[in-house]
Design an enzyme around this catalytic site. Structure first.
Site, short mmCIF file in Angstrom:
data_model
loop_
_atom_site.label_atom_id
_atom_site.label_comp_id
_atom_site.label_asym_id
_atom_site.label_seq_id
_atom_site.Cartn_x
_atom_site.Cartn_y
_atom_site.Cartn_z
N ASP A 1 48.75 53.03 45.93
CA ASP A 1 48.61 52.50 44.58
C ASP A 1 49.77 52.98 43.69
O ASP A 1 49.90 54.18 43.41
CB ASP A 1 47.26 52.98 44.03
CG ASP A 1 46.86 52.27 42.76
OD1 ASP A 1 47.68 51.52 42.22
OD2 ASP A 1 45.71 52.49 42.31
N ASP B 1 43.52 44.90 37.70
CA ASP B 1 42.18 45.22 38.17
C ASP B 1 41.17 44.15 37.73
O ASP B 1 40.96 43.96 36.53
CB ASP B 1 41.74 46.58 37.64
CG ASP B 1 42.56 47.71 38.26
OD1 ASP B 1 43.53 47.41 38.99
OD2 ASP B 1 42.23 48.88 38.01
N GLY C 1 50.74 42.93 41.69
CA GLY C 1 51.45 41.64 41.76
C GLY C 1 52.89 41.68 41.29
O GLY C 1 53.56 40.65 41.23
C1 GLA Z 1 44.29 51.27 39.85
C2 GLA Z 1 43.93 50.33 40.98
C3 GLA Z 1 42.42 50.32 41.18
C4 GLA Z 1 41.92 51.73 41.45
C5 GLA Z 1 42.36 52.66 40.34
C6 GLA Z 1 42.05 54.11 40.66
O1 GLA Z 1 43.82 50.83 38.63
O2 GLA Z 1 44.40 49.05 40.73
O3 GLA Z 1 42.08 49.46 42.25
O4 GLA Z 1 42.40 52.16 42.68
O5 GLA Z 1 43.76 52.56 40.11
O6 GLA Z 1 42.49 54.98 39.69
#
Ligand code: GLA
Length: 666
Positions: free
Chosen positions: A409, A472, A451
């Site tokens: 991430d 998200d 993205g």
């Molecule tokens: C980001 C990701 C989420 C999740 C959070 C965790 O927002 O896009 O899917 O993993 O971090 O902190």
């Protein structure tokens, strides 16, 4: 009593009735919009507020405060049934000052009996309020809309200040939406054996092989795999295939599952080579329900529940921890803080994960696979220690613990990357996938960077087996419904994402948000998605070949949620071995038709209604590229509907779907 007295008495009563009726809603009364029942209002974020802005503050537009009015958020619809003698509607509309310095933009619209009566210019934060003063005599159905003006709904705090009706206001009713029942459409799995899940499974030479054959049917089941290549064995009692393959190649096998009622059989191809994730991943992730409360016992309970709910029998296999398992040095919670690494630089878990290896072994002992999470930056999105500078060492730790899946991430890597160039966006993913390639274990790589740089165009080339296509989906609990249509339908269509997903690398529009989820206010509550919207999410995800990763509470799954998650004919579309993602072939206002071509020559079709009212959606053979008589099967009901020529049409509920499979009739 003499007649004259009787008549006088009658006249007096008529006068009293007339006077009293004019006091309680006669011809020239006024009533505030905010004193009506507006509970049927639909909006893209939050709930409708009476005499307050959508965030609960005083109504205020361009510095002017308003004593009364209605605060809402795009896209919103306040709908009212009027008396024909309600003759005037007045208000001042604008973007609430809570959105000042943010990029909101709204168009306000008043619709009378379905036709636009008035429309504002594009209103931005700080634009002075625009007055509305409309003659509405004779109108029965009035809609007050506040729509996004094209830049997304963020900060679209819409105010209908001083909104008032004049005339006969005694009979104005707030519109009440039809209550949608959580109808279970899918029959329960039958007693006969049925083999489910993926039909193609990728493994690298020399890597440990672990795959449990998913199957429903009355237990006990007996499993057999015909033509299983040397190096692999199947456990006849559990259906677990294990071992190692030395040589690359395609190994076609036949899986047989029997019970005392009969035998099911199905081809299963093991592909030994460099490509993992030949069909979209299926499983569970902790984020949307447990966020920063996740723990070892929660993960074990989730694994248990994947078995007891039977989800494992439908192909769900990954049990993935998201953020918040490592140490958070800045936290004042002793369970989470402490040193992030030991003296050798090895990554440490926080105290909620006292035995990571034990936990992963436990997940494996159930026939499931385990996933973990980190960031290429120094900290994860939630501020926990992550991989920057320790990538190789951390991956070795994940291998030692036994993980099979890694979500990587972006988060704080934003502070490391020199710029937003494609090379900089790709760099951390190339680094990590190179390291993963060298490990003696197969680890699926999920790119999570929302993205950026049109990741779908290069996600697979940098080693991703899936890549998040947008932000998200559930970042705002109240906004999940809006995000579903925006990120699921529109981002996917406008960027033609179907061109980029294929075996080995899939578009990932985020998790399945059903059941109980965190509302980000310390509670877990039922999903805000309506039943129709849940069918819509599951159908769309299957049509576009998205990973099916559920992120609600595994230990509180009701019958309805289970029915949405485990329809094998819908899952079969998602897992279709041809691996050609579907796309939108037709959009007519709120009505959309999506198509996915399947390996057996048939096509899966989704008839979607994004509108507020039930409507008939039609799939025309011409648009689908087919001719002649076609057999149509309703996949949610698992029911044959018969032969059709030219088209198939069905009424679809608000935000709902009908999903069918269309096969040429011989
Ligand atoms: C980001 C990701 C989420 C999740 C959070 C965790 O927002 O896009 O899917 O993993 O971090 O902190």
């Amino acid at each position: 009593m003499p007649n004259r007295i009787k008549i006088t008495g009658l006249l007096i009563s008529i006068v009293i009735i007339l006077i009293s009726s004019s006091c309680t809603g006669g011809k020239n009364d006024t009533i505030r919009l905010s004193s009506l029942d507006l509970s049927g209002t639909r909006q893209g974020w939050g709930t409708v507020m009476l005499d307050k802005s959508v965030t609960g503050k005083d109504l205020s537009i361009a510095g002017k405060k308003y004593e009364y009015g209605v605060g809402t958020h795009s896209n919103s619809r306040i709908r009212l049934e009027l008396h024909k003698n309600t003759f005037r509607f007045q208000a001042e509309v604008g973007v609430d000052d809570q959105a000042l310095d943010h990029p909101g933009s709204i168009v306000f619209i008043v619709k009378a009996d379905g036709k636009i009566l008035w429309q504002s210019p594009v209103m931005k934060p700080g634009s002075p309020a625009v007055p509305v003063d409309l003659k509405i005599s004779g109108v029965k159905d009035l809609e007050l809309l506040a729509n996004d003006a094209g830049d997304g709904i963020d900060y679209d705090h819409a105010d209908w200040a001083l909104a008032t009706f004049t005339g006969n206001v005694s009979k104005i009713n707030g519109w009440k939406p039809m209550v949608e029942t959580a109808e279970i459409l899918t029959p329960k799995p039958g007693p006969m054996p049925r083999i489910n899940g993926t039909k193609r499974f990728g493994v690298r030479p020399e890597s440990p092989f672990l795959f449990k054959i998913p199957a429903t049917g009355t237990r006990p089941l007996k499993y057999e795999v015909v033509n299983l290549p040397a190096g692999l064995t199947v456990d006849a009692e559990t259906g677990e295939i294990a071992g190692k393959l030395d040589l690359p190649g395609e190994y076609p096998t036949t899986v047989k599952v029997s019970n005392n009622l009969g035998t099911a059989e199905r081809p299963f191809v093991i592909v030994c080579g460099n490509t993992l994730g030949l069909t979209p991943q299926m499983g569970w992730n902790s984020w949307y329900v447990w966020e920063n409360n996740v723990s070892d016992s929660i993960m074990r309970a989730a694994a248990d529940a994947l078995v007891t709910t039977g989800m494992i029998d439908h192909g769900y296999m990954y049990v993935n921890i998201d953020d918040c398992w490592s140490v958070k040095p800045t936290s004042d919670n002793p369970e989470l803080n402490g040193p992030g690494r030991d003296r050798k630089g090895d990554l440490l878990t926080n105290k909620r994960f006292p035995d990571m290896k034990g936990m992963v072994d436990y997940i494996h002992s159930k026939g499931l696979k385990a996933g973990t999470y980190t960031s290429p930056g120094p900290t994860t999105c939630a501020g926990f220690v992550s991989a920057y500078g320790y990538e190789e060492q951390d991956v070795r730790k994940f291998v030692e613990w036994g993980f099979d899946f890694l979500k990587y991430d972006w988060c704080s890597y934003g502070n490391i990357a020199k710029d937003q160039s494609i090379a900089e966006l790709q760099k951390p993913y190339l680094l990590i996938s190179g390291i993963l390639q060298r490990q003696p274990r197969d680890i699926i790589l999920n790119l999570c960077q929302y993205g950026m740089g049109q990741v779908w165009k290069w996600g697979q080339a940098v080693g991703g087996n899936s890549w998040r296509t947008a932000g998200d989906l559930g970042g705002s609990f109240e906004g999940i419904g809006t995000a579903l249509f925006r990120d699921g339908f529109d981002v996917y269509s406008s960027d033609s994402l179907h061109l980029y997903g294929k075996p080995g690398g899939w578009n990932d529009p985020d998790y399945l948000l059903f059941g109980f989820l965190s509302n980000w206010k310390g509670q877990t509550v039922p999903t805000p998605l309506t039943p129709n919207e849940q069918y819509t999410q599951m159908s769309l995800w299957s049509l576009v070949a998205a990973p099916l990763i559920f992120s609600g509470d595994m230990t509180r799954i009701d019958e309805f949620t289970l029915n949405v998650l485990t329809n094998d004919e819908i899952i079969e579309v998602d897992q279709d071995p041809l691996g050609k993602p579907g796309y939108r072939i037709n959009k007519n206002g709120d009505l959309e038709v999506w198509k996915r071509t399947l390996e057996d020559g048939s096509i899966a079709v989704g008839l979607f209604n994004r509108g507020e009212e039930p409507a008939t959606v039609t799939a025309y053979w011409q648009d689908l590229g087919i001719t002649g008589k076609q057999h149509v099967r309703d996949l949610w009901r698992q029911k044959d509907l018969g032969g059709y020529n030219i088209q198939y049409a069905e009424k679809v509920g608000r935000h709902g779907v009908v999903m069918v499979k269309i096969t040429p009739e011989l």
